[in-house]
Design an enzyme around this catalytic site. Structure first.
Site, PDB file in Angstrom:
ATOM      1  N   ARG A 151      -1.574   6.917   2.176  1.00  0.00           N
ATOM      2  CA  ARG A 151      -1.721   7.727   0.953  1.00  0.00           C
ATOM      3  C   ARG A 151      -1.816   6.869  -0.304  1.00  0.00           C
ATOM      4  NH1 ARG A 151       3.274  11.196   2.281  1.00  0.00           N
ATOM      5  NH2 ARG A 151       3.907   9.967   0.512  1.00  0.00           N
ATOM      6  N   CYS A 152      -1.627   5.563  -0.175  1.00  0.00           N
ATOM      7  CA  CYS A 152      -1.605   4.662  -1.326  1.00  0.00           C
ATOM      8  C   CYS A 152      -2.988   4.046  -1.542  1.00  0.00           C
ATOM      9  CB  CYS A 152      -0.564   3.574  -1.095  1.00  0.00           C
ATOM     10  SG  CYS A 152      -0.551   2.287  -2.355  1.00  0.00           S
ATOM     11  N   GLY A 153      -3.570   4.288  -2.709  1.00  0.00           N
ATOM     12  CA  GLY A 153      -4.881   3.739  -3.026  1.00  0.00           C
ATOM     13  C   GLY A 153      -4.902   2.222  -3.041  1.00  0.00           C
TER      14      GLY A 153
END
Length: 115
Positions: free
Chosen positions: A10-12
């Protein structure tokens, strides 16, 4: 040698670093550290390899960090215990390359491991 990334999908920033590692042609092991949490010993190894302290690796903006009083403490052992028990407190992405490790935030920090 295979590099490992402690990854949160979920972390760009983590996705950018993973892409850069894959584009480099290096073998990469992707570890979703929330599903496969590192042990305290593994966290200590990352700290040793990177030269960081536990407080440097702490994801201090996590609400749990505040609830546990970790933002205000200088007790590195307490922070390590909390990260081992609650991996969401580990900042990401962490990239491990043999005897080197680096918190790759911002994403261009990964370049130091690709030289």
């Amino acid at each position: 040698m295979t590099m490992e990334i402690w990854f949160n999908p979920r972390c760009g920033t983590a996705r950018k670093v993973r892409g850069r590692l894959e584009d480099s042609g290096r073998d990469v092991t992707v570890r979703d550290y929330l599903k496969q949490p590192p042990t305290r010993t593994e966290i200590e190894e990352v700290l040793r390899k990177s030269g960081m302290k536990a407080s440097d690796l702490l994801r201090s903006k996590e609400s749990l960090a505040g609830e546990l009083g970790l933002r205000e403490t200088d007790d590195e052992s307490r922070i390590l215990d909390a990260m081992a028990e609650h991996p969401v407190l580990i900042n990401r992405p962490v990239v491990i390359d043999g005897e080197r490790a680096r918190l790759c935030r911002p994403a261009d920090e990964v370049e130091a491991l690709l030289d």
